[in-house]
Design a protein around this motif. Structure first.
Motif, PDB file in Angstrom:
ATOM      1  N   ASN A  71       0.865  -1.349  -0.021  1.00  0.00           N
ATOM      2  CA  ASN A  71      -0.022  -0.089   0.030  1.00  0.00           C
ATOM      3  C   ASN A  71       0.681   1.267  -0.193  1.00  0.00           C
ATOM      4  O   ASN A  71       0.367   2.370  -0.423  1.00  0.00           O
ATOM      5  CB  ASN A  71      -0.875   0.026   1.340  1.00  0.00           C
ATOM      6  N   LEU A  72       2.095   1.048   0.521  1.00  0.00           N
ATOM      7  CA  LEU A  72       2.879   2.296   0.749  1.00  0.00           C
ATOM      8  C   LEU A  72       3.145   2.839  -0.552  1.00  0.00           C
ATOM      9  O   LEU A  72       3.327   4.456  -0.548  1.00  0.00           O
ATOM     10  CB  LEU A  72       4.079   1.917   1.489  1.00  0.00           C
ATOM     11  N   PRO A  73       3.656   2.151  -1.688  1.00  0.00           N
ATOM     12  CA  PRO A  73       3.838   3.086  -2.880  1.00  0.00           C
ATOM     13  C   PRO A  73       2.645   3.643  -3.307  1.00  0.00           C
ATOM     14  O   PRO A  73       2.691   4.594  -4.011  1.00  0.00           O
ATOM     15  CB  PRO A  73       4.809   1.957  -3.769  1.00  0.00           C
ATOM     16  N   PHE A  75       0.307   4.981  -1.452  1.00  0.00           N
ATOM     17  CA  PHE A  75       0.118   5.949  -0.593  1.00  0.00           C
ATOM     18  C   PHE A  75       0.998   7.365  -1.280  1.00  0.00           C
ATOM     19  O   PHE A  75       0.850   8.382  -1.124  1.00  0.00           O
ATOM     20  CB  PHE A  75       0.495   5.971   0.714  1.00  0.00           C
ATOM     21  N   GLU A  76       2.357   6.739  -1.491  1.00  0.00           N
ATOM     22  CA  GLU A  76       3.279   7.862  -2.103  1.00  0.00           C
ATOM     23  C   GLU A  76       2.858   8.413  -3.261  1.00  0.00           C
ATOM     24  O   GLU A  76       3.041   9.728  -3.617  1.00  0.00           O
ATOM     25  CB  GLU A  76       4.783   7.086  -2.360  1.00  0.00           C
ATOM     26  N   LEU A  81       1.677   9.553   2.158  1.00  0.00           N
ATOM     27  CA  LEU A  81       2.375   8.714   2.691  1.00  0.00           C
ATOM     28  C   LEU A  81       2.388   9.303   4.106  1.00  0.00           C
ATOM     29  O   LEU A  81       2.389   8.545   5.188  1.00  0.00           O
ATOM     30  CB  LEU A  81       3.594   8.374   2.071  1.00  0.00           C
ATOM     31  N   ASP A  82       2.977  10.404   4.097  1.00  0.00           N
ATOM     32  CA  ASP A  82       3.179  11.267   5.667  1.00  0.00           C
ATOM     33  C   ASP A  82       2.167  11.158   6.338  1.00  0.00           C
ATOM     34  O   ASP A  82       2.120  11.020   7.540  1.00  0.00           O
ATOM     35  CB  ASP A  82       3.949  12.665   5.381  1.00  0.00           C
ATOM     36  N   VAL A  84      -0.377   9.069   6.279  1.00  0.00           N
ATOM     37  CA  VAL A  84      -0.636   7.734   6.869  1.00  0.00           C
ATOM     38  C   VAL A  84       0.404   7.457   8.045  1.00  0.00           C
ATOM     39  O   VAL A  84      -0.037   7.130   9.149  1.00  0.00           O
ATOM     40  CB  VAL A  84      -0.588   6.693   5.784  1.00  0.00           C
ATOM     41  N   ARG A  85       1.548   7.832   7.919  1.00  0.00           N
ATOM     42  CA  ARG A  85       2.687   7.676   8.844  1.00  0.00           C
ATOM     43  C   ARG A  85       2.101   8.265  10.261  1.00  0.00           C
ATOM     44  O   ARG A  85       2.397   7.610  11.402  1.00  0.00           O
ATOM     45  CB  ARG A  85       3.850   8.332   8.523  1.00  0.00           C
ATOM     46  N   TYR A 121       1.361  -0.184   7.905  1.00  0.00           N
ATOM     47  CA  TYR A 121       0.749   0.770   9.063  1.00  0.00           C
ATOM     48  C   TYR A 121      -0.558   0.012   9.509  1.00  0.00           C
ATOM     49  O   TYR A 121      -1.104  -0.856   8.528  1.00  0.00           O
ATOM     50  CB  TYR A 121       0.538   2.119   8.998  1.00  0.00           C
ATOM     51  N   TYR A 328      -5.532  -2.693   0.289  1.00  0.00           N
ATOM     52  CA  TYR A 328      -4.543  -2.796  -0.949  1.00  0.00           C
ATOM     53  C   TYR A 328      -5.134  -2.944  -2.131  1.00  0.00           C
ATOM     54  O   TYR A 328      -4.974  -2.165  -3.163  1.00  0.00           O
ATOM     55  CB  TYR A 328      -3.441  -3.751  -0.510  1.00  0.00           C
TER      56      TYR A 328
END
Ligand SMILES: Cc1cc2nc3c(=O)[nH]c(=O)nc-3n(C[C@H](O)[C@H](O)[C@H](O)COP(=O)(O)OP(=O)(O)OC[C@H]3O[C@@H](n4cnc5c(N)ncnc54)[C@H](O)[C@@H]3O)c2cc1C
Length: 459
Positions: A71-73, A75-76, A81-82, A84-85, A121, A328
């Motif tokens: 999922n992170l790419p 989000f990016e 992404l930030d 979500v972090r 996450y 995802y």
């Protein structure tokens, strides 16, 4: 999408309907969950006039809290992404109960074979979904809340009409060139057009709650999702922000039907069926004494799209959530669908081929998850998860699957094929138990069992 007869929304007269305001846009996105927000954001960024419609108002409750590294790419690329972090609990892996000294095996995402990120996450979905919907709005989509699509009719491949009612009593119509259905398990377009089909291989239901004071894993495993299997299905523990733990059980429907009395007691009795999980939960407080139950699920649609429409996320298909694949699949599927919508609007002749390719890819990824899901509670797969071996990097291939890396990385796909082969050999050796499990699963899906002993107990 077949043309459907328009019903008059909310009991209005035909005159009222004729006087309804009409708006037009390039794309309507039905549903403001992760799939809808992804599609709305990316289409708006490509310059389309997008109207996104969500019947609830964010923040609204939703289950589905554990995300995957792949999922992170996404989000990016979305630019969140930030955010979500900031919202999430760091998730380094998934652990499964095992008969070793500490009682579990960790599948750490950092050990995956391909280039999937080494962590994911876990989030409160109401915060995560609100953030994504706000982001779609900031990206240029006209994202509305409290607006429910009630009817849809297609007059031509680039002319859909939608009837919308608002939670403030308003009603209006939209004319759109393209419809992206991201309405989740309501599967608005699929249900209306009778495309939805129940999965005969796998039916289940879930009961869950949120606890304060449950025991997290120690040290670097603290953010893991923990999965336990038990006689009627499997259970999860998902660490969320502020020391909350999401705890639930996904059960065969016959087990949930046995419920008499209060859901709280039933949940606690069920959790006690896994002594290892119960040890971590027994002293925790069930927040607000609130327990939720979801009905049967696992379905897909016979088609993913047609001229001027496409289904994304749960509006297309839903898999048992044991590997936390839903968000995802919803977001990456929506991202792929956006490229198809864009190209189809530019060059309509390419639409059928592009949609076929999109559907093939989505089904292939889902089938790779499903192979593990259908067999997860069977004796052979249980042995393999409890005592993993990394021969030919098979264990690492499984970690890549758990990370969601099952679309494009050849060395992962090779390991997954090899895993299937080895599974078949083990299943052959242990054929009595495998057959009993398979028959039981099919009977469950047909609703033939009403309760009692599972074949695993008999075997
Ligand atoms: C018990 C359980 C546990 C799960 N655990 C996980 C997990 O750990 N990790 C994971 O990734 N996934 C998990 N999932 C799956 C996950 O919840 C879904 O796959 C995910 O939410 C799909 O996103 P979506 O955007 O397609 O749909 P949704 O998130 O359901 O969003 C659909 C939206 O459409 C709106 N809508 C519906 N109809 C209309 C209409 N007619 N007009 C306007 N709006 C409409 C709804 O209000 C909703 O907000 C779990 C599911 C269950 C049932």
């Amino acid at each position: 999408m077949r043309a459907a007869t328009l019903a008059v929304p909310n009991g209005m007269s035909m005159t009222d309907q004729a006087n309804m305001a009409v708006e037009s846009c390039d794309v309507v996105v039905i549903g403001g969950g992760p799939a809808g927000s992804t599609a709305a954001t990316l289409l708006a960024r490509r310059g389309y006039r997008v109207i996104a419609l969500e019947k609830a108002r964010h923040p609204r409750f939703h289950i589905g809290e554990s995300l995957l590294p792949m999922n992170l790419p996404v989000f990016e690329r979305l630019g969140v992404l930030d955010k979500v972090r900031q919202l999430g609990v760091f998730k380094p892996g998934a652990d499964f109960e095992a008969e070793n000294e500490r009682g579990y095996n960790t599948y750490a995402f950092a050990r995956a074979l391909g280039n999937s990120p080494p962590h994911a996450y876990q989030v409160w979905r109401q915060d995560f979904d609100k953030m994504l919907y706000d982001h779609a709005r900031e990206s240029g989509a006209d994202a509305r809340e409290g607006h429910e699509v009630r009817q849809i009719e297609q007059a031509g491949p680039r002319e859909s009409w939608l009837d919308v009612v608002t939670d403030e009593g308003g009603a209006y119509r939209i004319q759109a060139r393209y419809v992206v259905d991201a309405s989740g398990r309501e599967a608005f377009v699929s249900s209306k057009n009778k495309l939805r089909r129940k999965n005969d291989e796998h039916q289940s239901a879930a009961i869950f709650g949120h606890f304060r004071g449950a025991e997290p894993r120690a040290g670097e495993d603290a953010g893991n999702i923990s999965i336990y299997s038990f006689a009627h299905g499997w259970m999860w523990m998902i660490p969320l922000p502020d020391g909350v733990m999401s705890v639930g059980a996904v059960c065969r429907p016959d087990y949930l039907k046995q419920r008499k009395g209060r859901a709280v007691e039933f949940l606690l009795e069920t959790l006690q069926m896994s002594p290892a999980l119960w040890r971590r939960v027994q002293h925790a407080e069930l927040i607000g004494n609130e327990v939720r139950v979801t009905g049967n699920y696992s379905y897909d649609s016979t088609r993913m799209g047609g001229p001027g429409w496409v289904l994304v996320g749960d509006a297309f298909a839903f898999l048992d959530p044991v590997f936390s694949s839903g968000v995802y699949l919803a977001m990456s599927g929506a991202e792929q669908a956006v490229a198809v919508v864009d190209q189809s609007l530019r060059d309509p002749d390419r639409e059928p081929a592009l949609q076929r390719k999109l559907e093939k890819r989505q089904r292939a990824g889902m089938a790779r998850f499903s192979f593990f899901i259908y067999r997860f509670n069977g004796p052979v797969m249980q042995d393999m998860f409890r005592d993993p071996r990394n021969i030919f990097q098979l264990e690492q291939g499984v970690i890549s699957m758990l990370a969601g890396d099952l679309f494009d990385t050849p060395k992962v796909l090779l390991r997954l094929r090899l895993f299937k082969l080895i599974y078949a050999v083990f299943a052959l050796i242990d054929w009595r138990r495998s057959r009993a499990e398979h028959r039981y699963r099919l009977a469950q899906a047909r609703g033939e069992f009403t309760g009692g002993t599972t074949p695993l107990d008999k075997a």
